[in-house]
Design a protein around this motif. Structure first.
Motif, short mmCIF file in Angstrom:
data_model
loop_
_atom_site.label_atom_id
_atom_site.label_comp_id
_atom_site.label_asym_id
_atom_site.label_seq_id
_atom_site.Cartn_x
_atom_site.Cartn_y
_atom_site.Cartn_z
N ALA A 287 0.85 -1.18 0.00
CA ALA A 287 0.00 0.00 0.00
C ALA A 287 0.89 1.23 0.00
CB ALA A 287 -0.91 -0.01 1.21
N LEU A 288 0.45 2.29 -0.64
CA LEU A 288 1.30 3.47 -0.78
C LEU A 288 1.63 4.12 0.56
CD1 LEU A 288 -0.02 5.20 -4.03
CD2 LEU A 288 1.80 3.51 -3.73
N ASP A 289 0.82 3.86 1.57
CA ASP A 289 1.15 4.38 2.90
C ASP A 289 2.06 3.44 3.67
OD1 ASP A 289 -0.52 2.29 3.54
OD2 ASP A 289 -2.01 3.50 4.60
N GLY A 290 2.43 2.29 3.06
CA GLY A 290 3.34 1.36 3.69
C GLY A 290 2.71 0.48 4.75
N ALA A 291 1.39 0.57 4.92
CA ALA A 291 0.75 -0.15 6.01
C ALA A 291 0.59 -1.63 5.73
CB ALA A 291 -0.61 0.48 6.31
N VAL A 292 0.51 -2.02 4.46
CA VAL A 292 0.25 -3.41 4.09
C VAL A 292 1.27 -3.85 3.05
CG1 VAL A 292 -1.44 -5.04 3.15
CG2 VAL A 292 -2.22 -3.08 4.52
N THR A 293 1.83 -5.03 3.23
CA THR A 293 2.73 -5.63 2.23
C THR A 293 2.34 -7.08 2.03
OG1 THR A 293 4.56 -4.17 2.84
CG2 THR A 293 5.11 -6.17 1.62
N ASN A 319 -6.53 -12.50 0.66
CA ASN A 319 -6.78 -11.39 1.58
C ASN A 319 -7.72 -11.85 2.69
OD1 ASN A 319 -6.67 -8.59 2.36
ND2 ASN A 319 -8.71 -8.32 1.43
N PRO A 320 -7.34 -12.91 3.41
CA PRO A 320 -8.27 -13.50 4.39
C PRO A 320 -8.64 -12.56 5.52
CG PRO A 320 -6.07 -14.43 4.66
CD PRO A 320 -6.05 -13.63 3.39
N ASP A 321 -7.73 -11.66 5.90
CA ASP A 321 -8.03 -10.76 7.03
C ASP A 321 -8.61 -9.43 6.58
OD1 ASP A 321 -5.83 -9.69 5.82
OD2 ASP A 321 -4.61 -9.54 7.64
N GLY A 322 -8.81 -9.27 5.26
CA GLY A 322 -9.41 -8.03 4.77
C GLY A 322 -8.54 -6.81 4.90
N SER A 323 -7.21 -6.98 4.99
CA SER A 323 -6.32 -5.83 5.17
C SER A 323 -6.24 -4.96 3.93
CB SER A 323 -4.91 -6.31 5.56
OG SER A 323 -4.41 -7.22 4.59
N LEU A 324 -6.50 -5.54 2.76
CA LEU A 324 -6.56 -4.76 1.53
C LEU A 324 -8.01 -4.51 1.15
CD1 LEU A 324 -3.77 -6.30 -0.76
CD2 LEU A 324 -3.79 -4.05 0.32
N LEU A 325 -8.27 -3.33 0.62
CA LEU A 325 -9.61 -2.95 0.23
C LEU A 325 -9.64 -2.62 -1.26
CD1 LEU A 325 -10.53 -0.59 3.20
CD2 LEU A 325 -11.17 -2.99 2.92
N PRO A 326 -10.67 -3.01 -1.97
CA PRO A 326 -10.78 -2.61 -3.38
C PRO A 326 -10.73 -1.10 -3.51
CG PRO A 326 -12.39 -4.32 -2.87
CD PRO A 326 -11.78 -3.90 -1.56
N GLY A 327 -10.02 -0.65 -4.53
CA GLY A 327 -9.85 0.78 -4.74
C GLY A 327 -8.57 1.35 -4.16
N LEU A 328 -7.90 0.59 -3.29
CA LEU A 328 -6.68 1.07 -2.64
C LEU A 328 -5.54 1.16 -3.66
CD1 LEU A 328 -5.60 1.69 0.29
CD2 LEU A 328 -4.76 -0.66 0.31
N PHE A 329 -4.82 2.27 -3.67
CA PHE A 329 -3.65 2.42 -4.54
C PHE A 329 -2.47 1.63 -3.97
CE2 PHE A 329 -6.03 6.26 -5.75
CZ PHE A 329 -6.06 6.09 -7.13
N VAL A 330 -1.76 0.93 -4.84
CA VAL A 330 -0.64 0.09 -4.41
C VAL A 330 0.52 0.24 -5.38
CG1 VAL A 330 -2.00 -1.66 -3.18
CG2 VAL A 330 -1.66 -1.88 -5.65
N SER A 331 1.71 -0.13 -4.90
CA SER A 331 2.89 -0.23 -5.76
C SER A 331 3.33 -1.69 -5.77
CB SER A 331 4.03 0.65 -5.24
OG SER A 331 4.48 0.20 -3.98
N GLY A 332 3.98 -2.08 -6.85
CA GLY A 332 4.44 -3.45 -6.97
C GLY A 332 5.88 -3.50 -7.45
N GLU A 333 6.71 -4.27 -6.76
CA GLU A 333 8.07 -4.55 -7.21
C GLU A 333 8.03 -5.89 -7.95
OE1 GLU A 333 10.72 -2.59 -7.03
OE2 GLU A 333 9.48 -1.04 -6.07
N ILE A 334 8.09 -5.83 -9.27
CA ILE A 334 7.93 -7.01 -10.11
C ILE A 334 9.31 -7.56 -10.44
CG2 ILE A 334 6.99 -7.93 -12.26
CD1 ILE A 334 5.09 -5.50 -12.31
N GLN A 335 9.56 -8.81 -10.09
CA GLN A 335 10.87 -9.41 -10.36
C GLN A 335 10.98 -9.77 -11.83
OE1 GLN A 335 12.32 -12.37 -7.53
NE2 GLN A 335 13.10 -13.59 -9.24
#
Length: 415
Positions: A287-293, A319-335
């Motif tokens: 998550a862009l705020d760093g709260a979820v990885t 996402n069993p615990d619901g920590s991510l929400l639809p619509g949330l902006f995220v970044s991805g480090e793609i190998q």
């Protein structure tokens, strides 16, 4: 904060008692071996090098590195009169931290003696020089330390210093992409009435969590006038409600239910990054705020580009615990690649020292800079191409405290 200040106070007191210091010279050893008392600068010669004197004979030692790798250049005098370099035999031994000895022989060149080996960084060693001229042998020894400090085990523990052994690692090359979390379309259900009729009652509202089989509404059929329940076909959350008592159901969607235990992260990948990206590539998502990885793999690459020329790369997320929400902006480090390298260090240990990037090697209770030539890197590791021997123990955590202690003690780069 009070605990931190107390801890720093303990460390400062411990340092004061142990006398952590770096820039010191060997004391005078008597006739034929000369140094300087701690903190006292040795005299300099006309070429800017250290002047070593024994009676009427003297050597000026300088490390020359203009246009060439660092090397010793030495000028000899007797009674302040230059001595031809062909008349002097000279051997210098550099004893480095850990007992490594560099033996340097000399050959005459123009008006000086030129060392036969590179004086590699760090220029931190005990210098032993032995020169013969006119049937006499002269010896000197002095400390030439830079980037070195001594810290006892208790103080190191108070510092929170942690170390590791330099060795092989895997460097994972990545590209960064940005996107957002979307519902997993395979886990969304649009629910309509089986038979047209009148909505008699509604049991849920938007945002309610329901289980598979839960009643959403009751409808009276227009044809049979019998009542039947509309139920949820999956576990999930009600995301749409378009039904109200007294309305005709028609053919429209009355409810939508989404199971958010599985979501999609959809990233916009631009043409410059596409060649290395494949289905199955690992992705670290934050998550862009760093709260979820979270960590996942690319499950889908779009076959065509969008209006902005980007291609959608999709990652299915648990996402069993619901920590991510639809619509949330995220970044991805793609190998995009993986490289096994023979020597690497952790990025957490890197510090700046003069014009170099360094780590601090530890030998017993002494710490000293190692100037690094660096290669590929990832979020955790950086490849080492030169400046560090495999198997060296180096500081990985809180290395900035070593740097601060060395700077406090005024370690110099002496030529």
């Amino acid at each position: 904060m009070k605990k931190l200040l107390r801890a720093l106070g303990v460390v400062a007191a411990a340092l004061a008692m142990t006398g952590c210091d770096v820039a010191h010279e060997a004391s005078d050893h008597g006739h034929g071996e000369h140094g300087a008392a701690a903190g006292v600068e040795l005299p300099r010669g006309p070429h800017g090098g250290r002047l070593l004197e024994d009676g009427d004979f003297a050597l000026e030692l300088a490390i020359f590195e203009t246009g060439v790798p660092p090397e010793f250049r030495v000028w000899a005098t007797r009674d302040a009169v230059p001595v031809a370099p062909q008349q002097v035999e000279l051997q210098i031994t550099l004893t480095r931290l850990g007992g490594v000895k560099d033996e340097i022989a000399f050959q005459p060149q123009e008006d000086f003696l030129r060392g036969s080996a590179e004086v590699y960084e760090p220029h931190s060693f005990v210098v032993t020089a032995e020169a013969s001229h006119g049937g006499e042998t002269h010896r000197w020894q002095y400390d030439n330390f830079e980037g070195r400090t001594q810290i006892g085990a208790e103080v190191a523990a108070a510092f929170g210093l942690e170390t590791d052994i330099a060795g092989p690692a895997t460097i994972r090359q990545t590209v960064t992409a940005y996107g957002r979390v979307a519902p997993n379309a395979e886990q969304v259900r649009a629910i309509a009435a089986r038979y047209d009729g009148v909505v008699e009652s509604v049991a849920v509202s938007v945002g309610d969590r329901v289980e598979k089989g839960a009643k959403l509404a009751v409808v009276e059929s227009n044809d049979s006038l019998t009542r039947y329940a509309i139920t949820s076909p999956i576990d999930g959350v009600v995301t749409e409600r378009n039904a109200h008592p007294g309305e005709q159901t028609g053919e429209r969607t009355l409810f939508a239910v989404m199971n958010s235990a599985s979501l999609w992260a959809e990233f916009a990948v631009f043409p410059r990054d596409l060649p290395g990206i494949k289905v199955g590539a690992p992705v670290t998502i934050s998550a862009l705020d760093g709260a979820v990885t979270l960590v996942g793999n690319i499950s889908y690459l779009a076959a065509s580009a969008g209006p902005d020329q980007s291609v959608i790369a999709r990652v299915e997320l648990d996402n069993p615990d619901g920590s991510l929400l639809p619509g949330l902006f995220v970044s991805g480090e793609i190998q995009v690649a993986e490289h096994a390298v023979p020597l690497a260090v952790k990025r957490t240990g890197l510090q700046a020292f003069r014009d170099f990037t360094v780590v601090y090697a530890r030998v017993e209770d002494q710490y000293e800079v190692r100037m690094l030539e660096l290669g590929r890197r990832d979020a955790e590791w950086v490849e080492v191409l030169g400046g560090l021997q495999p198997g060296t123990r180096y500081v990985t955590t809180n290395s900035y405290l070593i740097k601060a202690d060395i700077e406090k003690s005024g370690a110099s780069h002496d030529h």
